[in-house]
Write an enzyme that holds these catalytic residues in place. Structure first.
Site, PDB file in Angstrom:
ATOM      1  N   GLY A 205      -0.085  -5.419   0.143  1.00 27.42           N
ATOM      2  CA  GLY A 205      -1.269  -5.536  -0.792  1.00 27.42           C
ATOM      3  C   GLY A 205      -0.910  -6.397  -2.156  1.00 27.42           C
ATOM      4  O   GLY A 205      -1.575  -6.496  -2.715  1.00 27.42           O
TER       5      GLY A 205
ATOM      6  N   GLU B 192       2.570  -6.170   7.110  1.00 27.01           N
ATOM      7  CA  GLU B 192       1.969  -5.220   7.997  1.00 27.01           C
ATOM      8  C   GLU B 192       2.097  -5.203   9.431  1.00 27.01           C
ATOM      9  O   GLU B 192       1.982  -3.946   9.935  1.00 27.01           O
ATOM     10  CB  GLU B 192       0.184  -5.365   7.765  1.00 27.01           C
ATOM     11  CG  GLU B 192      -0.167  -5.117   6.372  1.00 27.01           C
ATOM     12  CD  GLU B 192      -0.100  -6.406   5.307  1.00 27.01           C
ATOM     13  OE1 GLU B 192      -0.432  -6.438   4.059  1.00 27.01           O
ATOM     14  OE2 GLU B 192       0.796  -7.415   5.752  1.00 27.01           O
TER      15      GLU B 192
ATOM     16  N   GLU C  71      -1.356  -9.776  -1.173  1.00 28.49           N
ATOM     17  CA  GLU C  71      -2.849  -9.746  -1.058  1.00 28.49           C
ATOM     18  C   GLU C  71      -3.286  -9.949  -2.758  1.00 28.49           C
ATOM     19  O   GLU C  71      -4.571 -10.750  -2.926  1.00 28.49           O
ATOM     20  CB  GLU C  71      -3.513  -9.019  -0.213  1.00 28.49           C
ATOM     21  CG  GLU C  71      -3.092  -9.147   1.157  1.00 28.49           C
ATOM     22  CD  GLU C  71      -3.354  -8.098   2.101  1.00 28.49           C
ATOM     23  OE1 GLU C  71      -4.478  -8.196   2.965  1.00 28.49           O
ATOM     24  OE2 GLU C  71      -3.224  -6.749   1.621  1.00 28.49           O
TER      25      GLU C  71
ATOM     26  N   ALA D  69       0.785  -1.198  -0.006  1.00 28.47           N
ATOM     27  CA  ALA D  69       0.100  -0.029   0.036  1.00 28.47           C
ATOM     28  C   ALA D  69       0.983   1.063  -0.085  1.00 28.47           C
ATOM     29  O   ALA D  69       2.209   1.183   0.373  1.00 28.47           O
ATOM     30  CB  ALA D  69      -0.852   0.048   1.154  1.00 28.47           C
TER      31      ALA D  69
END
Length: 255
Positions: free
Chosen positions: A106, A129, A109, A61
């Protein structure tokens, strides 16, 4: 645009294009959702490649953007974030992720939203994270555990460590490791092969597996049974069986 779509040979390549690291800011997330919905609608797209370019898939992110958000803002945004990734996961066509360099946070993911993952031998994957005092928020706690099992997922999520391509292959986090120069070529070839297949049967297979994983086996079998019987109403089923009887297996040309 931070994400672009190119279509050739029945394959739609969704290309992340936000150098240098393809950070997944809000605009990129929203664009991913738009393109996932577009390839879902388009009949000329029969399979999809997720690609970040030759150097990096996506390093996560946009931390600077997130740092400026408070709890109230993230309560609103987190649903849109998950919806963007879920739109990719629910593309009812075969999807392969071509992973080079970093696929972290991300980025990892997003790779988890694909049906198949081909990684470069220089790829590094992980969910870091926890090092920010957070947990994965775009599906990582759910899709990673379903893919590699809860204990392996917890190891990666609890520690935030990065894994190289060979360990990712051992964990089942990726499905194939190839030289970096061949990642996109092999991913595209996989997609082209499936793009020539029976579109409705491929959709039925994907939805049966994915939906079945979310429920008990009896319900899963009912989903499979419904799709299986329904495919007997399709032209592709007639083509496939006629070709098998007349020419042998694997020679059908599906429309």
């Amino acid at each position: 645009m931070t994400v672009n779509l190119e279509v050739a040979d029945g394959v739609g390549t969704i290309r992340l294009d936000r150098p240098p690291m393809n950070a997944l800011d809000i605009a990129t997330q929203d664009r991913l959702r738009e393109l996932a919905e577009e390839v879902t609608r388009r009949d000329d797209v029969r399979a999809v490649v997720l690609w970040g370019g030759e150097k990096v898939f996506a390093a996560g992110a946009d931390i600077k953007e997130m740092q400026a958000m408070d709890h109230a803002a993230m309560v609103v945004r987190s649903k849109a974030l998950q919806d963007a990734f879920t739109a990719v996961a629910r593309i009812p066509k075969p999807v392969v992720a071509a992973l080079t360099g970093y696929a972290l946070g991300g980025g990892c993911e997003l790779a988890l939203c694909a049906d198949f993952r081909i990684a470069a031998d220089n790829a590094k994957l992980g969910q870091p994270e926890i090092l920010l005092g957070l947990i994965p928020g775009a599906g990582g706690t759910q899709r990673l555990a379903r893919l590699v099992g809860p204990s392996k997922a917890k190891d990666l999520i609890f520690t935030g460590r990065q894994v190289k391509a060979d360990e990712a292959l051992t964990l089942g986090l990726v499905d194939r490791v190839v030289p970096a120069a061949e990642v996109y070529e092999q991913a595209h070839a996989w997609a082209v092969r499936l793009a020539a297949g029976p579109a409705l049967a491929l959709r039925a297979a994907k939805e049966s597996v994915d939906a079945g994983l979310e429920t008990d086996i009896d319900t899963g079998l009912a989903i499979e049974r419904t799709w299986f019987a329904g495919l007997f109403a399709t032209e592709d089923r007639e083509t496939g069986m006629r070709s098998f009887v007349e020419e042998g297996p694997g020679k059908a040309k599906f429309r």
